[in-house]
Scaffold this motif. Structure first.
Motif, PDB file in Angstrom:
ATOM      1  N   LEU A  11     -12.672  -4.910  12.870  1.00  6.05           N
ATOM      2  CA  LEU A  11     -12.427  -4.403  11.518  1.00  6.05           C
ATOM      3  C   LEU A  11     -11.877  -5.455  10.565  1.00  6.05           C
ATOM      4  O   LEU A  11     -12.360  -5.603   9.440  1.00  6.05           O
ATOM      5  CB  LEU A  11     -11.467  -3.209  11.594  1.00  6.05           C
ATOM      6  CG  LEU A  11     -11.125  -2.544  10.268  1.00  6.05           C
ATOM      7  CD1 LEU A  11     -12.373  -1.968   9.613  1.00  6.05           C
ATOM      8  CD2 LEU A  11     -10.088  -1.452  10.472  1.00  6.05           C
ATOM      9  N   THR A  54     -14.107  -7.677   8.588  1.00 10.07           N
ATOM     10  CA  THR A  54     -14.985  -7.114   7.553  1.00 10.07           C
ATOM     11  C   THR A  54     -14.356  -7.167   6.163  1.00 10.07           C
ATOM     12  O   THR A  54     -14.988  -6.785   5.191  1.00 10.07           O
ATOM     13  CB  THR A  54     -15.366  -5.649   7.858  1.00 10.07           C
ATOM     14  OG1 THR A  54     -14.172  -4.848   7.802  1.00 10.07           O
ATOM     15  CG2 THR A  54     -16.011  -5.508   9.220  1.00 10.07           C
ATOM     16  N   VAL A  98     -12.339   8.935   5.278  1.00 14.51           N
ATOM     17  CA  VAL A  98     -13.201   7.757   5.231  1.00 14.51           C
ATOM     18  C   VAL A  98     -13.441   7.163   6.618  1.00 14.51           C
ATOM     19  O   VAL A  98     -14.552   6.760   6.949  1.00 14.51           O
ATOM     20  CB  VAL A  98     -12.581   6.691   4.294  1.00 14.51           C
ATOM     21  CG1 VAL A  98     -13.331   5.386   4.398  1.00 14.51           C
ATOM     22  CG2 VAL A  98     -12.611   7.194   2.862  1.00 14.51           C
ATOM     23  N   VAL A 155     -19.776   6.277   9.241  1.00 14.10           N
ATOM     24  CA  VAL A 155     -20.334   5.074   9.864  1.00 14.10           C
ATOM     25  C   VAL A 155     -20.815   4.148   8.758  1.00 14.10           C
ATOM     26  O   VAL A 155     -21.106   4.585   7.645  1.00 14.10           O
ATOM     27  CB  VAL A 155     -21.514   5.387  10.822  1.00 14.10           C
ATOM     28  CG1 VAL A 155     -21.010   6.011  12.099  1.00 14.10           C
ATOM     29  CG2 VAL A 155     -22.541   6.274  10.151  1.00 14.10           C
ATOM     30  N   CYS A 156     -20.878   2.867   9.100  1.00 13.74           N
ATOM     31  CA  CYS A 156     -21.383   1.885   8.133  1.00 13.74           C
ATOM     32  C   CYS A 156     -22.902   2.052   8.054  1.00 13.74           C
ATOM     33  O   CYS A 156     -23.574   2.146   9.076  1.00 13.74           O
ATOM     34  CB  CYS A 156     -21.032   0.477   8.598  1.00 13.74           C
ATOM     35  SG  CYS A 156     -21.725  -0.796   7.535  1.00 13.74           S
ATOM     36  N   PRO A 165     -16.842   2.238   8.909  1.00 14.69           N
ATOM     37  CA  PRO A 165     -16.873   1.561   7.616  1.00 14.69           C
ATOM     38  C   PRO A 165     -16.032   0.282   7.595  1.00 14.69           C
ATOM     39  O   PRO A 165     -15.100   0.124   8.392  1.00 14.69           O
ATOM     40  CB  PRO A 165     -16.300   2.593   6.656  1.00 14.69           C
ATOM     41  CG  PRO A 165     -15.652   3.619   7.483  1.00 14.69           C
ATOM     42  CD  PRO A 165     -16.181   3.540   8.861  1.00 14.69           C
ATOM     43  N   CYS A 166     -16.375  -0.594   6.694  1.00 17.91           N
ATOM     44  CA  CYS A 166     -15.674  -1.878   6.575  1.00 17.91           C
ATOM     45  C   CYS A 166     -14.268  -1.671   5.969  1.00 17.91           C
ATOM     46  O   CYS A 166     -13.970  -0.603   5.419  1.00 17.91           O
ATOM     47  CB  CYS A 166     -16.480  -2.822   5.691  1.00 17.91           C
ATOM     48  SG  CYS A 166     -16.757  -2.161   4.030  1.00 17.91           S
ATOM     49  N   LEU A 167     -13.476  -2.717   6.068  1.00 18.46           N
ATOM     50  CA  LEU A 167     -12.100  -2.614   5.578  1.00 18.46           C
ATOM     51  C   LEU A 167     -12.013  -2.350   4.059  1.00 18.46           C
ATOM     52  O   LEU A 167     -11.214  -1.509   3.640  1.00 18.46           O
ATOM     53  CB  LEU A 167     -11.311  -3.867   5.965  1.00 18.46           C
ATOM     54  CG  LEU A 167      -9.797  -3.750   5.882  1.00 18.46           C
ATOM     55  CD1 LEU A 167      -9.272  -2.561   6.671  1.00 18.46           C
ATOM     56  CD2 LEU A 167      -9.140  -5.027   6.386  1.00 18.46           C
ATOM     57  N   PRO A 168     -12.821  -3.013   3.235  1.00 19.99           N
ATOM     58  CA  PRO A 168     -12.740  -2.700   1.804  1.00 19.99           C
ATOM     59  C   PRO A 168     -12.950  -1.214   1.509  1.00 19.99           C
ATOM     60  O   PRO A 168     -12.270  -0.623   0.676  1.00 19.99           O
ATOM     61  CB  PRO A 168     -13.864  -3.555   1.195  1.00 19.99           C
ATOM     62  CG  PRO A 168     -13.989  -4.716   2.121  1.00 19.99           C
ATOM     63  CD  PRO A 168     -13.738  -4.148   3.488  1.00 19.99           C
ATOM     64  N   LYS A 169     -13.888  -0.597   2.223  1.00 18.04           N
ATOM     65  CA  LYS A 169     -14.136   0.832   2.041  1.00 18.04           C
ATOM     66  C   LYS A 169     -12.915   1.644   2.483  1.00 18.04           C
ATOM     67  O   LYS A 169     -12.497   2.598   1.826  1.00 18.04           O
ATOM     68  CB  LYS A 169     -15.360   1.237   2.866  1.00 18.04           C
ATOM     69  CG  LYS A 169     -15.554   2.721   3.073  1.00 18.04           C
ATOM     70  CD  LYS A 169     -16.313   3.350   1.945  1.00 18.04           C
ATOM     71  CE  LYS A 169     -16.631   4.810   2.255  1.00 18.04           C
ATOM     72  NZ  LYS A 169     -17.337   5.436   1.155  1.00 18.04           N
ATOM     73  N   ARG A 170     -12.326   1.248   3.591  1.00 18.39           N
ATOM     74  CA  ARG A 170     -11.178   1.983   4.116  1.00 18.39           C
ATOM     75  C   ARG A 170      -9.954   1.847   3.213  1.00 18.39           C
ATOM     76  O   ARG A 170      -9.103   2.726   3.162  1.00 18.39           O
ATOM     77  CB  ARG A 170     -10.832   1.479   5.519  1.00 18.39           C
ATOM     78  CG  ARG A 170     -11.866   1.854   6.560  1.00 18.39           C
ATOM     79  CD  ARG A 170     -11.630   1.067   7.828  1.00 18.39           C
ATOM     80  NE  ARG A 170     -12.648   1.299   8.830  1.00 18.39           N
ATOM     81  CZ  ARG A 170     -12.527   2.162   9.841  1.00 18.39           C
ATOM     82  NH1 ARG A 170     -11.424   2.863   9.980  1.00 18.39           N
ATOM     83  NH2 ARG A 170     -13.490   2.324  10.711  1.00 18.39           N
TER      84      ARG A 170
END
Lengths: 46, 481
Positions: A13, A16, A39, A43-44, B359-364
């Motif tokens: 993580l 990213t 959130v 999933v990505c 999800p990626c860190l920016p999204k989180r």
């Protein structure tokens, strides 16, 4: 093999923070959640 | 050997017991490990010692000595070596994520919209945050003209996003079905003309979900969120018609007929999917029974969420209810696994956990995007940060019929309300999974976007623990198969 610890899921993580952020994933509240931010359970979609 | 100089363990490693497993969650990498009893206790003790070390000197050797007092020298050494190896691979006790605040485009890129096509409803749900339909205003339907303006606004402001999202919401959107159909037809064409797509969803109470409506939604590929609280007595207590009669007997058969068409709906709400979504309150803290009731009927995609309610309401959840509610999540977690083993798999939305595929860190960090990526449009064409803020003047972003530019102060307030700005989130192990909680819940309970709703946090953390546990058990089962 480790004696005390078994790794089940290997994440990356923190890396990213620089590679993510494309914004193409679904908005979290548009799926099944209308009253609580979830959130982390998406999933990505990249 | 493990290195913990200047490393806040409680903030970055969460060790807990769920079911028959000790689980260690590495916050910064999102990795999950099963640890034996001695390792679990050793890490928990290290956290305690660090917390008690008020001077913050944090001498690692004294922490290891005190925390591992019950271990033999050999055991302690083995565990520290294993932890050290995982640390070097950034899988446990990993380096803290670089603290980069979310960056946003200017002007905002709006990619999702909640379209309130009907501020009226054929039910009178007692917990409705829309005030049983009108959101504190008058009961009315959105015109095609306003809906069209909203879609144009979305397409115009969606920057380089190839896919936009529109949810038909209410009140009850099927009360305005003709306009919904017109807008779907218009939206698809308008998006295609500029090389985009709109992904439509519709959130309905299923009262009007007859064969004709179902057929149309299926043909057009519209995803759907169907409202149902579970068992008949539970549903009917909170989801009656205006005359007081319960809605279960009408909606359950219609929901079951509809979902038959979508046996392969994604648990992650990707593609054309359905979710059956309910609300639990203080009246049904055994809500796992409602989830199982739905699963027993053949419903595969289920979300049941805690009620958002003013604390004075009799049905609102209270701090003293936490243990009972947490036990329900524990039971539900075991049932999810049991049903899976017995070939009756279903998914519970809040037990989905995106870790290595998440999800990626920016999204989180930035969360749901309300107020700058996601907006809600009232029937009159007013723009709000999300469906839950509709009608709240303080948070109004603008109007489709006035200056198109969104209220910069409101946009900035929502953008600023990210994980790193919220005091309570800074040292919380769940900070990258919940994005600091729901803005609307936070605002309702604390009066501020940047202060969290603590009861919601406790529930979220419990759901995550069960979700991680299920994730591990699922992997184990897959290996065994």
């Amino acid at each position: 093999m480790a004696k005390h610890i078994q790794t089940v899921i290997k994440g990356n993580l923190s890396s990213t923070v620089k590679t993510g952020g494309c914004g193409n994933c679904q908005t979290s509240c548009q799926s099944a959640c209308k009253t609580s931010c979830t959130v982390g359970n998406q999933v990505c979609e990249k | 050997m493990l290195k913990i100089d200047h490393y806040n363990i409680a903030k970055n490693v969460h060790v807990f017991r769920q079911g028959n497993l000790n689980i260690a969650y590495d916050v910064n990498s999102g990795s999950l490990h099963i640890v034996d009893d001695k390792t679990a206790q050793f890490i928990i003790n290290m956290i305690q010692v660090q917390i008690q070390d008020l001077k913050g000197t944090g001498d690692p050797h004294s922490i290891f000595r005190v925390a591992g007092a019950d271990l033999s020298g050999e055991e302690k050494n083995e565990i520290l070596m294993e932890l050290g190896a995982l640390q070097r691979n950034n899988l446990l006790f990993s380096q803290e994520a670089e603290k980069i605040e979310p960056m946003y485009p200017e002007p905002p890129i709006i990619k999702a919209m909640c379209l309130h096509v009907a501020h009226d409803c054929n039910l009178r749900c007692r917990y409705c945050f829309a005030g049983t339909g009108p959101f504190g205003g008058s009961r009315q339907l959105m015109s095609f003209k306003t809906g069209k303006s909203a879609l144009d606004f979305l397409l115009r402001n969606s920057g380089n996003r190839a896919q936009c999202e529109v949810d038909f919401f209410g009140g009850e959107p099927l009360l305005n079905f003709d306009v919904v159909k017109e807008l779907i037809s218009y939206g698809k064409k308008a998006a295609a003309q500029i090389g985009k797509k709109i992904k439509f969803t519709l959130t309905t109470n299923a009262v009007l979900l007859n064969e004709e409506v179902s057929g149309y939604l299926e043909e057009e590929g519209i995803s759907i969120v169907l409202s149902l609280d579970g068992r008949k007595e539970v549903n009917d207590r909170m989801r009656p018609y205006a005359g007081g009669k319960g809605s279960y007997d009408r909606i359950m058969p219609q929901i079951l007929r509809f979902i038959e068409k979508r046996p392969a709906a994604s648990r992650y709400a990707i593609g054309k999917y359905y979710y059956v979504r309910g609300t639990y309150t203080r009246y049904n803290m055994d809500f796992y029974q409602d989830v199982l009731h739905m699963a027993d009927q053949g419903i595969k995609r289920i979300s049941v969420e805690p009620v958002v309610a003013p604390p004075e309401e009799e049905y609102a959840l209270r701090e003293e209810d936490l243990d009972t509610v947490k036990k329900s999540y524990d039971i539900l977690g075991e049932k999810v696994l049991e049903y899976m083993q017995n070939g009756k798999e279903f998914s519970f939305f809040h037990f989905n956990a995106g870790l290595d595929d998440g999800p990626c860190l920016p999204k989180r960090l930035s969360g749901c995007g309300a107020g700058h990526e996601y907006v809600a449009i009232s029937p009159e064409g007013e723009i709000y940060p999300c469906h839950q803020f509709v009608g709240q003047e303080k948070y109004k972003l603008g109007s489709l019929y006035e200056e198109e530019k969104l209220n910069a102060k409101v946009v900035a307030a929502f953008r600023k309300a990210h994980v790193y700005i919220k005091e309570e989130c800074g040292s919380c192990w769940a900070r990258f999974s919940c994005s600091g909680g729901c803005h609307a819940a936070n605002a309702a309970f604390s009066g501020e976007l940047t202060k969290v709703y603590s009861l919601g946090c406790e529930l979220q953390k419990k759901r995550l623990e069960v979700a991680f546990y299920i994730k591990i058990r699922e992997r184990e089962q897959r290996v065994l198969v």
